[in-house]
Design a protein around this motif. Structure first.
Motif, PDB file in Angstrom:
ATOM      1  N   MET A  50      27.922  46.944  35.777  1.00 27.35           N
ATOM      2  CA  MET A  50      27.801  45.767  34.910  1.00 27.35           C
ATOM      3  C   MET A  50      28.674  45.817  33.658  1.00 27.35           C
ATOM      4  N   GLY A  51      28.958  47.018  33.167  1.00 26.79           N
ATOM      5  CA  GLY A  51      29.554  47.108  31.839  1.00 26.79           C
ATOM      6  C   GLY A  51      31.064  47.170  31.786  1.00 26.79           C
ATOM      7  N   THR A  52      31.715  47.283  32.954  1.00 29.61           N
ATOM      8  CA  THR A  52      33.165  47.436  32.955  1.00 29.61           C
ATOM      9  C   THR A  52      33.777  46.504  34.006  1.00 29.61           C
ATOM     10  N   ALA A  53      35.064  46.192  33.853  1.00 27.51           N
ATOM     11  CA  ALA A  53      35.763  45.342  34.822  1.00 27.51           C
ATOM     12  C   ALA A  53      36.473  46.250  35.825  1.00 27.51           C
TER      13      ALA A  53
ATOM     14  N   MET B 298      40.309  46.275  36.562  1.00 28.34           N
ATOM     15  CA  MET B 298      41.210  46.542  35.443  1.00 28.34           C
ATOM     16  C   MET B 298      41.229  48.036  35.151  1.00 28.34           C
TER      17      MET B 298
ATOM     18  N   MET C 290      39.934  45.778  25.613  1.00 32.43           N
ATOM     19  CA  MET C 290      39.045  44.636  25.405  1.00 32.43           C
ATOM     20  C   MET C 290      37.886  45.009  24.482  1.00 32.43           C
TER      21      MET C 290
ATOM     22  N   ARG D 146      41.277  37.627  33.140  1.00 35.20           N
ATOM     23  CA  ARG D 146      41.276  38.570  34.267  1.00 35.20           C
ATOM     24  C   ARG D 146      39.901  39.198  34.425  1.00 35.20           C
ATOM     25  N   ALA D 147      39.282  39.541  33.300  1.00 36.05           N
ATOM     26  CA  ALA D 147      37.975  40.190  33.360  1.00 36.05           C
ATOM     27  C   ALA D 147      36.894  39.222  33.849  1.00 36.05           C
TER      28      ALA D 147
ATOM     29  N   ASN E 105      36.381  39.221  37.376  1.00 34.95           N
ATOM     30  CA  ASN E 105      35.991  40.533  37.814  1.00 34.95           C
ATOM     31  C   ASN E 105      34.519  40.813  37.532  1.00 34.95           C
ATOM     32  N   ASN E 106      34.102  40.554  36.293  1.00 40.18           N
ATOM     33  CA  ASN E 106      32.755  40.900  35.857  1.00 40.18           C
ATOM     34  C   ASN E 106      32.378  40.065  34.636  1.00 40.18           C
TER      35      ASN E 106
ATOM     36  N   MET F 256      30.432  41.741  31.673  1.00 38.73           N
ATOM     37  CA  MET F 256      31.222  42.541  30.745  1.00 38.73           C
ATOM     38  C   MET F 256      31.915  41.629  29.730  1.00 38.73           C
ATOM     39  N   VAL F 257      32.439  40.508  30.207  1.00 43.00           N
ATOM     40  CA  VAL F 257      33.155  39.597  29.311  1.00 43.00           C
ATOM     41  C   VAL F 257      32.199  39.033  28.266  1.00 43.00           C
TER      42      VAL F 257
END
Lengths: 255, 299
Positions: A91-94, A97, A105, B168-169, B172-173, B176-177
């Motif tokens: 959940m906490g990271t993309a 990327m 970020m 982009r994020a 993905n998620n 997180m954003v």
């Protein structure tokens, strides 16, 4: 400092499935306190975190961070002051990327995401130092996509990202329960270190009684949306898992 | 000789449509959003550009205005999806359907011919006059290359900015954003606007190139674009640089046009092309999933 004043939350209001989670709930965490919350399933622990982070908006009552009422702020606005690490390491990271992109970020967290180039050579050197402090050997893999890391590595990275811009409140939602015991231990050590170094006001949920006793400056037991036990200082230090379990069973009997 | 001409023609088509493919890459691959708006916004770009040129506006200015029309269309899909919580596919279909009527309103009828009018292509082909009969084809390819290079460069810059990172994020998620204090919905709307702006720009180029805009010119845009994206991806590693990925999306577009040209040459009925493309895309999207399932069963 975090203060909840007469906060109420009811799910499925006015239906047969109506469930009152909190009814005029009051709770205060002082600046720099590290509060560990325990409680059985359905006691309201996760709802409490969701109310603080803004994922759920309270039906009534006020939530104050440093004296400012944030009750009506949306989640992404509140995120500027609240750092959160979830149970699920994904959940906490993309994942698509790279490590340094995720860190870049986190460095901009709470600021405007405008049209400035997001990363520079100088930043990468700094990120390398930060990741090095985790001691997981990630400093040589800054180019790696986060999706290729293990759960423990991702969780440690999430912790780093959630605290890079010092949050006013750090929420840890069973953040080690999806990890194997050894990794969980490493992540917990980092957690303690980061909290101590930055003097972060923290709220942590755990199901592990030993962790609950060992970590933090204050222990709170939640049941049916009410605080049934609250220990600090000496009182907390003298707790044992047996005492906690006895308290649990006492309350469950009453209900 | 005729074969080479066909191939050059397909290449120029691939480059002109390549701008659309870059736009589609943004929504489909970066945002993880299958945006059907593009079928409407491609024709929107063509319609706006054609009617402006027909009324004497500078062809380059018409390209810019067409791009803004596309940006607006993307915003509408974004608002339908984010503010009104309409599922992404349906939001795209709604805007696309509405654009059909709007495009006819813009042109006043179902098509606008540009016979005898100056387009960006007639202007540029004058520069290559000395090359004789092939000057038109060469000017198309040169213009297509320049336009694609500039757009890929801009996209490379944009997705390296803070906002680009955020978009982009989001694909993905989203959690997180949100945790980074970013408005997720706004990022989605910006990406849709950007994507549809590029698609409309491409539509305007297509209309100027073929010498008319037609209400049906956008039909099947999404599927053609997906085919190009998938073909291009066959040549790049997951770890590749973003600019390389975009370049190969455009190359995928060129290869797709070459395949189509070849299929037509060996006698395929032009009306079967969309069926052919849809089958290719379905196989390309489905095959990896089926392979994966097999792997698991073996374990």
């Amino acid at each position: 400092m975090l203060r909840l004043q007469k906060v109420s939350k009811v799910f499925n209001k006015n239906t047969v499935n109506e469930k009152v989670i909190f009814d005029k709930f009051d709770f205060t965490i002082e600046e720099g306190e590290f509060v560990v919350i325990i409680g059985s399933n359905g006691s309201g622990k996760s709802t409490l975190m969701n109310l603080i982070s803004g994922k759920i908006i309270a039906d009534s009552g006020k939530i104050l961070i440093d004296g400012i009422d944030v009750s009506s702020q949306l989640e992404h606005i509140r995120a500027k002051q609240v750092g959160r690490v979830f149970q699920d390491p994904l959940m906490g990271t993309a994942s698509n990327m790279r490590i340094y992109e995720n860190l870049a970020m986190a460095r901009k967290k709470g600021k405007k995401f405008g049209l400035k180039w997001c990363i520079s050579k100088k930043d990468i050197q700094e990120y390398r130092e930060m990741v090095k402090s985790l001691g997981l050997g990630l400093e040589n893999h800054l180019n790696t996509k986060v999706g290729l890391l293990s759960g423990g590595q991702r969780q440690a990275l999430t912790l780093l990202m959630a605290t890079m811009q010092k949050p006013k409140i750090l929420l840890l939602d069973e953040h080690t329960s999806a990890l194997d015991p050894k990794t969980a231990g490493i992540v917990l050590d980092h957690t303690e270190k980061i909290i101590k170094e930055n003097n972060l006001t923290t709220l942590m949920i755990t199901h592990n009684m030993n962790d609950a006793i060992k970590l933090g400056t204050r222990l709170v037991m939640l049941s049916g949306g009410k605080i049934i036990f609250d220990a600090k200082g000496e009182e907390k230090k003298n707790l044992t898992p047996e005492i906690l379990l006895r308290k649990f069973s006492e309350v469950e009997h009453c209900i | 000789m005729e074969g080479i001409l066909t191939m050059l023609g397909a290449t120029s088509q691939g480059l002109i449509w390549g701008v659309m493919v870059v736009g589609l890459y943004i929504t489909f691959r970066i945002l993880d959003f299958a945006d059907l708006t593009v079928d409407g916004s491609l024709a929107l770009g063509g319609s706006v550009s054609a009617i402006l040129i027909y009324n004497g506006v500078n062809p380059i200015l018409s390209l810019i205005i067409a791009t803004f029309a596309g940006i607006l269309a993307g915003c509408i899909t974004g608002i339908l999806h984010i503010k009104f919580k309409i599922p992404g596919i349906l939001a795209g279909i709604l805007t696309m359907t509405a654009l059909y009527s709007i495009n006819i309103r813009i042109m006043g009828k179902a098509n606008t011919p540009l016979l005898g009018k100056n387009t960006i292509f007639t202007v540029i082909s004058e520069w290559f006059d000395g090359l004789g009969a092939n000057s038109k084809m060469i000017s198309e390819i040169v213009l297509g290359l320049i336009v694609c290079a500039v757009i890929i460069a801009i996209m490379y810059w944009f997705f390296g900015t803070e906002m680009g990172y955020a978009i982009r994020a989001v694909g993905n998620n989203k959690h997180m954003v949100c945790a980074m204090g970013i408005n997720v919905g706004l990022m989605q709307i910006i990406a849709l606007a950007l994507s549809n702006g590029l698609v409309a720009f491409s539509g305007a180029l297509v209309a100027q190139n073929q010498g008319y805009a037609d209400i049906n010119m956008g039909v099947g845009t999404l599927v053609c674009g997906l085919a190009a994206v998938i073909i291009g991806e066959a040549f790049v590693k997951q770890e590749s640089n973003f600019a390389v990925k975009l370049i190969f999306a455009v190359i995928g577009s060129v290869i797709y046009r070459l395949i189509i040209a070849l299929a037509l040459q060996i006698g395929m009925n032009p009306s079967d092309l969309k069926l052919f493309t849809a089958i290719i895309v379905a196989i390309a999207l489905g095959l990896p999933k089926i392979m994966k399932r097999k792997e698991k069963q073996q374990c």
